[in-house]
Design an enzyme around this catalytic site. Structure first.
Site, PDB file in Angstrom:
ATOM      1  N   SER A 327       0.804  -1.232   0.000  1.00 17.07           N
ATOM      2  CA  SER A 327       0.000   0.000   0.000  1.00 17.07           C
ATOM      3  C   SER A 327       0.829   1.270   0.000  1.00 17.07           C
ATOM      4  O   SER A 327       0.269   2.360  -0.193  1.00 17.07           O
ATOM      5  CB  SER A 327      -0.928   0.004   1.216  1.00 17.07           C
ATOM      6  OG  SER A 327      -1.774  -1.131   1.157  1.00 17.07           O
ATOM      7  N   ASP A 351     -17.358   1.529  -1.479  1.00 16.80           N
ATOM      8  CA  ASP A 351     -16.507   0.351  -1.261  1.00 16.80           C
ATOM      9  C   ASP A 351     -17.243  -0.698  -0.466  1.00 16.80           C
ATOM     10  O   ASP A 351     -17.478  -0.525   0.727  1.00 16.80           O
ATOM     11  CB  ASP A 351     -15.228   0.787  -0.531  1.00 16.80           C
ATOM     12  CG  ASP A 351     -14.378  -0.402  -0.123  1.00 16.80           C
ATOM     13  OD1 ASP A 351     -14.630  -1.531  -0.612  1.00 16.80           O
ATOM     14  OD2 ASP A 351     -13.457  -0.204   0.684  1.00 16.80           O
ATOM     15  N   ASP A 366     -10.768  -5.974  -0.217  1.00 14.29           N
ATOM     16  CA  ASP A 366     -10.144  -4.886   0.522  1.00 14.29           C
ATOM     17  C   ASP A 366      -9.514  -5.497   1.750  1.00 14.29           C
ATOM     18  O   ASP A 366      -9.797  -6.635   2.117  1.00 14.29           O
ATOM     19  CB  ASP A 366     -11.193  -3.828   0.904  1.00 14.29           C
ATOM     20  CG  ASP A 366     -10.571  -2.447   0.952  1.00 14.29           C
ATOM     21  OD1 ASP A 366      -9.374  -2.356   1.292  1.00 14.29           O
ATOM     22  OD2 ASP A 366     -11.268  -1.463   0.632  1.00 14.29           O
ATOM     23  N   HIS A 377     -15.176   0.274   3.113  1.00 11.23           N
ATOM     24  CA  HIS A 377     -14.972   1.599   3.697  1.00 11.23           C
ATOM     25  C   HIS A 377     -16.102   2.549   3.376  1.00 11.23           C
ATOM     26  O   HIS A 377     -15.992   3.747   3.595  1.00 11.23           O
ATOM     27  CB  HIS A 377     -13.657   2.198   3.193  1.00 11.23           C
ATOM     28  CG  HIS A 377     -12.448   1.458   3.691  1.00 11.23           C
ATOM     29  ND1 HIS A 377     -11.762   0.549   2.903  1.00 11.23           N
ATOM     30  CD2 HIS A 377     -11.824   1.456   4.891  1.00 11.23           C
ATOM     31  CE1 HIS A 377     -10.768   0.042   3.603  1.00 11.23           C
ATOM     32  NE2 HIS A 377     -10.784   0.573   4.821  1.00 11.23           N
ATOM     33  N   CYS A 390      -7.637   2.423   1.315  1.00 13.69           N
ATOM     34  CA  CYS A 390      -8.719   1.663   0.703  1.00 13.69           C
ATOM     35  C   CYS A 390      -8.252   0.976  -0.573  1.00 13.69           C
ATOM     36  O   CYS A 390      -7.811   1.610  -1.525  1.00 13.69           O
ATOM     37  CB  CYS A 390      -9.865   2.632   0.381  1.00 13.69           C
ATOM     38  SG  CYS A 390     -11.140   1.894  -0.636  1.00 13.69           S
TER      39      CYS A 390
END
Lengths: 636, 378
Positions: A327, A351, A366, A377, A390
């Site tokens: 990430s 999401d 996710d 999210h 996210c």
């Protein structure tokens, strides 16, 4: 006549004798002329030859090895020193009984089979008459004493003192500065034998390798007259050696120590960089090893245990370790999305905890996805997608961008290439493209490949130094830098074959603001309730006395099946995710960018963020620039 | 007859006037002058060869002094007495050579020395160097010359006896030199040339057989002379280094005390057998030729004395001593410059050491004795 009368013919005898004497004298003159002719041949005709032989006999050229340049950190503390070392050497011409001599030495100080074998290899190499051959490379004071008192019955055995590299900080600095090692057979075929005559070591790793030429200095020579036993009678002339240049690194020993302590006994790497220069302030890779072991010759078992260790201590994770960025790549993907207009600050997605490509059943999860469908999210814009990390937002964004736009823009940050000027071991990582996949895999780029790249997984690899470079450029708002170790002492890095990055000028300020703002919230956004805080806030952001930007990441070590949850406790320690955290501070005028990876550490915010924070705290608060600034403000 | 007398007398008187002092005291001024100059020259070279220490030079000066006294004493002995003494000396000499084979002191694998405990230590072969020519000269003195085959054969036996004994020690170099001095007597006595050439031919033909009689180290020396490079650090070392010393000296040399080969210990035996290399290195070709000129003058004087000798014994002995002196010079310089195998022969009057000096001066003493005990012939 029965018996001749005993009357002697005196005048006749005298005449015969006279004849013989004259003939004899003439012969004698001829032989004398033969001698003169012989001497004439030697002294006039062949004079040049014998004059040369005579000079070769008496005159020998001795190398005067230069003193290797010292290496200092930015504050002047010594990282690589030279200290005297005592070696035991044998002069074969003075030894009549080699096995006997070896046995005597063995009785006095002990010799193992490795040492004898190495000695025999050195013996087999060519050498000048009366040039000594080292047997034991390092002697303790006690061993020197034992040899010394027995010297009378050890003819040809000498204790020789020379200067060797010494790293006072031992394994703390090894992956930052590299090390010198003994010159071996392989090296001999590559190096200039004259430049290295009298020198036993050369830089083989890191800064020591890259700046070898400057650090080595220039060998000096002296012509000496020796007698038939090789004793020096007088020095005829000498060219003194030129010592190697001293180097000052960007490195900060205190910061290096703090970074090392922050990582503790865990495997991993930390790179701290000064964003304005690209100078590396700290570079830690763990586990490490003591470079001093290699200087005077490491014994085989120790070497084998280092080489074969599962933790690969000889491997410099900071520059050689290639990991998925996870990430930590998201801010960069977001930036590409904004610059290309594929997304905008107002664009939001919903999401649900997962992402699917059209016409494809594969589920991309996710990170907070759960089997019962309560993950996700909710409504997410780019800023939230960064501070909440996210996945789904970036799955979609990456899919829309396509790999080649990602490749083009991430290249500007130095991913997928070697940009480190003076880190010879640096690897280039991997930044994929359609062309790359077709060339290497022989397959087209599928949309599904892009989905994973959006969250820094799949066929994308970075080294900690590369990531630190990219983060520094982010902190610089596009100003390009090249990672570098040496601050002053050499301009050799100009000749480095590393790629030079160009400043990123087309990105508007509000784009930088948004991305960096998202990263600020990763650390500083707190007290917003469940699923609303920055991912790292709970771990490092609550009591932080300065503003920073950060981003966590995790890199998968094993892939998780479609219908399984990642359950850390069930995995073997070595199969757990690598924890990443990147950050820079202070936010307004970044002075330091830090990247940390903890192998198999687990979650980035939980595990790696505190490591980064410790490094930042040390640099900014413990007598660092911020404290000075704070003091001067207080003074006003 | 009277005419002859008149003609000769003034000449004899003139000679007598010129060297009356010399004849009375049994001195020969040319010999004294030339040996003094040569020895002085040698002392300078020795001073350089011993790293300019005075100790060895003074020791050598003392030996030269003693040798001069020995020459003076020997010169007083009448040649007739020497001739009578010769057979007895020969018998004693051979006896000592036999003795040395049994009770001699072994040095470096050969038995050459006899020691009379608490008194002296000497090499009987050294005595033979003078005694063999003496006994042969005495032998031929009583025979018709040129000698008959029978006498030649007897004399060869007289030569062979000590030569074989010395070769058994083993000391092949000295044996050959003594043999050579014996053969020189035969040559001067006028043995027919056909014998001489016959012997040389026979020698060449039997050379391969002789090769097998030689000991290993003796063969080595001959091979080394032919090709020193075959064992440059072993047997070839001496000869390579001495050739290098000589060759590097050039025409004018490196200068006195400036020789690097000798002073840096590359040159072996630089004070004794190889001292000519020191001279050649430091004073060059000119320095060596100067020494050779001195030698030739000495030999020339000896030759004149031999020619002027009045009887066969005097002639043969004086001639042999003179030519043997040259043989030593030639063998030494030939060996050091690499045209002869290495045999332990010192350079006459120059090499450090006492024994050879004494023998040489005793030889000069005999020359002077022969020359100064002449009667005026009427």
């Amino acid at each position: 006549m029965a018996e001749p009368l005993a009357l002697k013919d005196h005048s006749g005898e005298s005449q015969v004798f006279f004849d013989r004497v004259v003939i004899g004298f003439a012969l004698l003159i001829l032989l004398t002329l033969l001698l003169v002719g012989r001497l004439f041949f030697l002294q006039v005709v062949e004079h040049e030859t014998y004059a040369t032989l005579s000079d070769e006999n008496r005159i020998q050229t001795q190398s005067l090895p230069p003193i290797r340049g010292l290496i200092y950190d930015r504050k002047g503390s010594l990282i690589a020193d030279n200290i005297p070392n005592y070696a035991l050497s044998l002069t074969m011409e003075r030894i009549d009984d080699l096995p006997g001599t070896l046995q005597k030495i063995d009785e006095l100080i002990g010799l193992n089979a490795d040492q004898v074998a190495a000695f025999e290899r050195r013996l087999a190499r060519g050498r000048r008459p009366f040039e000594s051959v080292p047997l034991r490379l390092k002697l303790s004071q006690e061993e020197i004493a034992r040899i010394s008192v027995n010297r009378f019955n050890l003819p040809g055995v000498e204790i020789e003192a020379n200067l060797v590299r010494y790293y006072p900080q031992g394994e703390l600095m090894v992956h930052a500065v590299g090390s010198v090692r003994r010159i071996n057979e392989d090296d001999l075929s590559r190096i200039d034998p004259i430049a290295y005559s009298g020198t036993d070591h050369m830089g083989k790793i890191g800064v020591e390798k890259f700046y070898e030429k400057e650090l080595l200095g220039q060998v000096g020579h002296r012509r000496i007259e020796t007698d038939a036993r090789g004793r020096v009678m007088k020095v005829l002339d000498a060219t003194p050696p030129v010592p190697g240049s001293n180097m000052v690194l960007h490195l900060d020993s205190a910061l290096q120590r703090a970074a090392s302590d922050a990582l503790g006994e865990r495997r991993g790497a930390i790179v701290a960089m000064e964003p304005s220069t690209g100078g590396i302030l700290a570079m830690v890779s763990k586990p490490a090893y003591d470079p001093n072991l290699f200087v005077t010759g490491i014994d085989y078992t120790t070497y084998a245990s280092l080489r074969d260790s599962r933790d690969v201590p000889l491997f410099n994770r900071a520059v050689q370790g290639q990991y998925e960025p996870g990430s930590t790549l998201k801010p960069f993907i977001g930036l590409v999305g904004l610059v290309t207009g594929v997304t905008n600050p107002e664009y939001t997605i919903d999401d649900p905890g997962w992402f699917k490509l059209p016409n494809n059943s594969r589920l991309y999860r996710d990170w907070n996805w759960t089997i019962d469908g309560h993950g996700g999210h909710g409504r997410v814009d780019l800023e939230k997608a960064i501070y909440r990390s996210c996945n789904v937002y970036f799955y979609e964004l990456a899919t829309k961008l396509g790999i080649d736009r990602i490749h083009e823009h991430l290249s500007m940050f130095g991913l997928g290439m070697r940009t480190a000027l003076d880190l010879p071991e640096a690897r280039s990582g991997l930044l994929p493209s359609e062309a790359w996949k077709r060339r290497v895999r022989g397959e087209p780029w599928y949309p599904g490949d892009s989905v994973n790249i959006g969250i820094g997984q799949g066929d994308i690899l970075v080294t900690p130094v590369q990531l630190a470079t990219a983060v520094s450029m982010l902190a610089n708002r596009g100003k390009a830098i090249s990672p570098r170790m040496v601050k002053s002492g050499s301009s050799h890095m100009e000749a480095s074959d590393a790629r030079r990055l160009e400043d990123i000028e087309l990105v508007p300020d509000h784009v930088w603001d948004l991305i960096i703002g998202g990263m600020e919230k990763v650390v500083h956004r707190g007290n917003q309730g469940f699923n609303e805080n920055g991912t790292a806030w709970a771990y490092i952001g609550m009591d932080i006395p300065y503003r920073m930007a950060g981003k966590s990441g995790t890199a998968q070590v094993v892939s998780i099946a479609q219908d399984e949850e990642y359950n850390e406790e069930e995995l073997d320690e070595r199969q757990r995710k690598h924890a990443w955290f990147v950050g820079f501070a202070p936010l307004e005028a970044p002075q330091i960018a830090v990247v940390a990876i903890v192998e198999n550490g687990g979650g980035g915010s939980e595990v790696a963020a505190p490591v980064v924070r410790e490094v930042l705290d040390t640099y900014l608060l413990d007598g660092g620039p911020l404290r000075v600034a704070a003091n001067s403000e207080a003074g006003q | 007859m009277s005419q002859d007398f008149v003609r000769r007398l003034p000449e004899g008187l003139t000679t007598g006037n010129r060297s009356r002092l010399g004849d009375t005291l049994h001195l020969d001024f040319p010999i004294i002058f030339l040996t003094l100059v040569t020895c002085g020259y040698g002392l300078v070279i020795l001073f350089s060869a011993v790293e300019q220490q005075t100790g060895p030079v003074f020791a050598q000066m003392l030996r030269i002094g003693v040798a001069f006294v020995v020459m003076f004493i020997v010169a007083q002995i009448s040649p007739i007495f020497l001739m009578r003494l010769a057979p007895w000396l020969y018998i004693i000499g051979v006896g000592l050579l036999v003795l040395v084979l049994f009770v001699g002191i072994e040095v470096n694998g050969s038995q050459r020395w006899l020691r009379i405990p608490g008194l002296i230590q000497f090499q009987p072969s050294e005595i033979m160097k003078l005694v063999l020519p003496m006994v042969l000269a005495a032998y031929f003195h009583d025979r018709h010359l040129p000698p008959r085959l029978k006498h030649v054969l007897w004399s060869l036996v007289m030569i062979a006896l000590p030569v074989i004994l010395i070769a058994r020690q083993p000391d092949l170099g000295t044996a050959l030199l003594i043999g050579a001095s014996g053969l020189l007597v035969l040559l001067l006595a006028g043995i027919p040339w056909r014998y001489v050439f016959g012997a040389i031919g026979l020698g060449i033909l039997s050379a391969p057989a002789l090769w097998f009689l030689l000991r290993d180290y003796q063969r080595q020396r001959i091979l080394t002379m032919l090709d020193p490079e075959r064992d440059p650090l072993g047997t070839g070392w001496n000869i390579i280094q001495s050739k290098t010393a000589i060759g590097s000296g050039g025409i004018f040399g490196k200068g006195l005390f400036q020789g690097t080969q000798s002073h840096l210990d590359f040159l072996p035996e630089s004070q004794t057998d190889f001292i000519i290399a020191v001279l050649a290195e430091e004073l060059g070709l000119l320095g060596v030729v100067a020494l050779l000129v001195l030698y030739i003058l000495l030999i020339g004087r000896g030759t004149i004395m031999a020619i002027q000798a009045q009887d066969t014994f005097g002639r043969l002995l004086a001639g042999t001593i003179t030519f043997t002196f040259f043989v030593y010079v030639f063998v030494n310089i030939g060996m050091v410059s690499g045209i002869l195998p290495v045999v332990g022969v010192p350079l006459p009057l120059i090499s450090f050491g006492g024994t050879s000096m004494l023998t040489l001066f005793a030889g000069f003493g005999i020359l002077v004795s022969i020359h100064t005990h002449r009667r005026i012939m009427l």
